[in-house]
Design a protein around this motif. Structure first.
Motif, PDB file in Angstrom:
ATOM      1  N   CYS A 100      -3.545  49.706 -32.922  1.00 46.10           N
ATOM      2  CA  CYS A 100      -2.368  50.294 -33.571  1.00 46.10           C
ATOM      3  C   CYS A 100      -2.371  51.813 -33.406  1.00 46.10           C
ATOM      4  O   CYS A 100      -3.411  52.455 -33.573  1.00 46.10           O
ATOM      5  CB  CYS A 100      -2.363  49.906 -35.049  1.00 46.10           C
ATOM      6  N   TYR A 103      -1.285  53.968 -35.327  1.00 47.20           N
ATOM      7  CA  TYR A 103      -1.264  54.717 -36.590  1.00 47.20           C
ATOM      8  C   TYR A 103      -2.692  54.986 -37.098  1.00 47.20           C
ATOM      9  O   TYR A 103      -3.115  56.130 -37.213  1.00 47.20           O
ATOM     10  CB  TYR A 103      -0.428  53.926 -37.618  1.00 47.20           C
ATOM     11  N   HIS A 104      -3.480  53.909 -37.361  1.00 45.11           N
ATOM     12  CA  HIS A 104      -4.851  54.105 -37.856  1.00 45.11           C
ATOM     13  C   HIS A 104      -5.873  53.322 -37.051  1.00 45.11           C
ATOM     14  O   HIS A 104      -7.019  53.177 -37.466  1.00 45.11           O
ATOM     15  CB  HIS A 104      -4.953  53.686 -39.332  1.00 45.11           C
ATOM     16  N   ALA A 105      -5.420  52.782 -35.942  1.00 46.78           N
ATOM     17  CA  ALA A 105      -6.313  52.154 -34.955  1.00 46.78           C
ATOM     18  C   ALA A 105      -6.949  50.825 -35.379  1.00 46.78           C
ATOM     19  O   ALA A 105      -8.019  50.474 -34.908  1.00 46.78           O
ATOM     20  CB  ALA A 105      -7.393  53.132 -34.492  1.00 46.78           C
ATOM     21  N   TRP A 106      -6.319  50.089 -36.288  1.00 49.78           N
ATOM     22  CA  TRP A 106      -6.762  48.701 -36.453  1.00 49.78           C
ATOM     23  C   TRP A 106      -6.521  48.017 -35.096  1.00 49.78           C
ATOM     24  O   TRP A 106      -5.527  48.317 -34.404  1.00 49.78           O
ATOM     25  CB  TRP A 106      -5.963  47.977 -37.539  1.00 49.78           C
ATOM     26  N   HIS A 125      -1.662  46.310 -41.237  1.00 46.48           N
ATOM     27  CA  HIS A 125      -2.083  47.306 -42.228  1.00 46.48           C
ATOM     28  C   HIS A 125      -0.863  47.835 -42.967  1.00 46.48           C
ATOM     29  O   HIS A 125      -0.526  47.361 -44.038  1.00 46.48           O
ATOM     30  CB  HIS A 125      -2.884  48.433 -41.525  1.00 46.48           C
ATOM     31  N   ARG A 126      -0.149  48.780 -42.353  1.00 41.39           N
ATOM     32  CA  ARG A 126       1.042  49.301 -43.019  1.00 41.39           C
ATOM     33  C   ARG A 126       2.283  49.150 -42.159  1.00 41.39           C
ATOM     34  O   ARG A 126       3.256  49.885 -42.328  1.00 41.39           O
ATOM     35  CB  ARG A 126       0.812  50.754 -43.438  1.00 41.39           C
ATOM     36  N   GLY A 127       2.208  48.199 -41.241  1.00 44.51           N
ATOM     37  CA  GLY A 127       3.445  47.740 -40.611  1.00 44.51           C
ATOM     38  C   GLY A 127       3.961  48.527 -39.434  1.00 44.51           C
ATOM     39  O   GLY A 127       5.125  48.341 -39.040  1.00 44.51           O
ATOM     40  N   SER A 128       3.125  49.358 -38.847  1.00 43.83           N
ATOM     41  CA  SER A 128       3.586  50.077 -37.657  1.00 43.83           C
ATOM     42  C   SER A 128       3.863  49.094 -36.522  1.00 43.83           C
ATOM     43  O   SER A 128       3.303  47.988 -36.498  1.00 43.83           O
ATOM     44  CB  SER A 128       2.488  51.059 -37.233  1.00 43.83           C
ATOM     45  N   CYS A 184       1.923  45.681 -37.086  1.00 46.84           N
ATOM     46  CA  CYS A 184       0.567  45.881 -37.590  1.00 46.84           C
ATOM     47  C   CYS A 184       0.423  45.312 -39.002  1.00 46.84           C
ATOM     48  O   CYS A 184       1.335  45.424 -39.825  1.00 46.84           O
ATOM     49  CB  CYS A 184       0.250  47.370 -37.589  1.00 46.84           C
TER      50      CYS A 184
END
Ligand code: FES
Ligand SMILES: [Fe+2]
Length: 378
Positions: free
Chosen positions: A116, A118-121, A98-101, A96
């Motif tokens: 994603c 984690y935060h759904a991007w 955003h923060r790499g999930s 991802c």
């Protein structure tokens, strides 16, 4: 492969068989044991070989339709393969932006969008960022067009998806095949499907695994309970194509060709034609199918191995066909397990002080050619 080449390779084996001599290089050579144990060397091999030469990582049949996706780890990278609505293949790093999930969790399937956990991007299967919850408030300045999934260079050619991991530009596969493109046309993996696939991790350096496939000196001993009775003892030839090799591992039945007109000769009926592609793939072209073996180094002393049986797409319709391929695949896996067991034994002995080098006889010349190519690329 040109027809003339096929005949020439068969004639070469027939001549050696008749004279009862193996195919010989000029000199005995060797390879230092530290080349198989050194973590710095492995890093260099990954960078200069696995990531800098286009590698066939996925077969086209494994991404069968628009919307298909597949995850596969390769060369230390978690990869995501997609086929978009136009049939175009893409390779991304499955991380991802955003923060790499880890973005995609499923191993394969059919999906247009990837969200994603984690935060759904969210990205589409062309790698474009299409969703960012509360994006206007939280990331007002961010340029979404710069946040596509990290793309790696890939091309679909000869039935495979080739990845060039050190760039985002599509590689020119035929150029890197260094004269073997004709052979790829000949065995025509594009008209095949992956019928069976097995993955295992073995405690052995990737080069020991490659070396295990490119000589026939060990057949009579290691494979005495499986394939040895069908093969000529210690009779294989090889040619180099840039960093790649083509070997012919000959069967006893090749003698039958003496009674046949050359226009009926079919080399693959009487030998295994083995392509060793620097660095991760070996293709074992057999009478009616192809075994595709990929090796992916995890550490200097461990490797992930994938064994796939590629069969003609029009020969998988009936129950009888499928049983035939299942049996074939099992034989391939069993035979290769004999090689891998020996390989693990070699690896365990490398640091014992018994040997400073591994020694290659004159009929094991392909091993020296392979190691020389590795050295040159590093
Ligand atoms: S880490 Fe993927 S959306 Fe936040
Ligand atoms: Fe073997």
């Amino acid at each position: 492969m040109k027809r003339a080449t096929e005949i020439e390779l068969a004639e070469e084996i027939l001549d050696l068989q008749e004279r009862k001599v193996p195919f010989l290089d000029d000199a005995v050579t060797s390879s230092p044991v530290e080349h198989y144990c050194d973590p710095h060397r492995l890093e260099l091999e990954r960078e200069k070989l696995f990531r800098s030469i286009p590698q066939p990582v996925v077969h086209s049949s494994e991404l069968p339709t628009p919307g298909s996706f597949l995850r596969r780890d390769f060369a230390g990278l978690p990869l995501l393969f997609t086929r978009d609505e136009d049939g175009q293949v893409h390779t991304f790093i499955n991380v991802c932006r955003h923060r790499g999930s880890r973005l995609v969790q499923d191993h394969e399937g059919c999906k247009q969008r990837f969200t994603c956990p984690y935060h759904a991007w969210t990205w589409n299967n062309r790698g474009e960022l299409t969703g960012m919850p509360h994006g206007e408030l939280g990331f007002p300045e961010l340029d979404r067009s710069a946040l596509g999934l990290k793309r790696l260079g890939c091309s679909e050619r000869h039935g495979f998806i080739w990845v060039l991991a050190n760039t985002d530009q599509a590689p020119d596969v035929d150029t890197t095949l260094a004269g073997l493109a004709e052979d790829f046309e000949w065995f025509d993996a594009a008209s095949h499907v992956v019928q069976h696939s097995d993955v295992e991790v073995r405690s052995v350096n990737w080069k020991i695994l490659v070396e295990g496939g490119i000589e026939a000196y060990h057949f009579r001993v290691t494979h005495r309970k499986t394939i040895a009775p069908y093969f000529n003892d210690n009779l294989s030839t090889y040619r180099q194509f840039g960093p790649h090799l083509r070997s012919v591992l000959s069967k006893r039945s090749i003698a039958e060709l003496r009674d046949q007109p050359t226009d009926q000769w079919r080399l693959r009926d009487h030998s295994q034609v083995l392509y060793t592609l620097m660095a991760s793939s070996q293709f074992l072209v057999q009478s009616d199918h192809i075994a595709w073996i990929t090796v992916d180094p995890l550490t200097p002393s461990s490797s992930r191995i994938r064994i796939s049986t590629l069969v003609p797409a029009d020969l998988v319709a009936t129950e009888e066909d499928r049983a035939h391929w299942a049996k074939n695949h099992a034989i391939t896996v069993q035979t290769l397990a004999e090689d891998f067991d020996i390989g693990e034994g070699i690896q365990a002995g490398l640091t014992t002080g018994a040997n400073d080098t591994l020694t290659f006889g004159r009929f094991e010349g392909a091993l020296n050619a392979f190691n020389t190519s590795v050295r040159e690329r590093l």
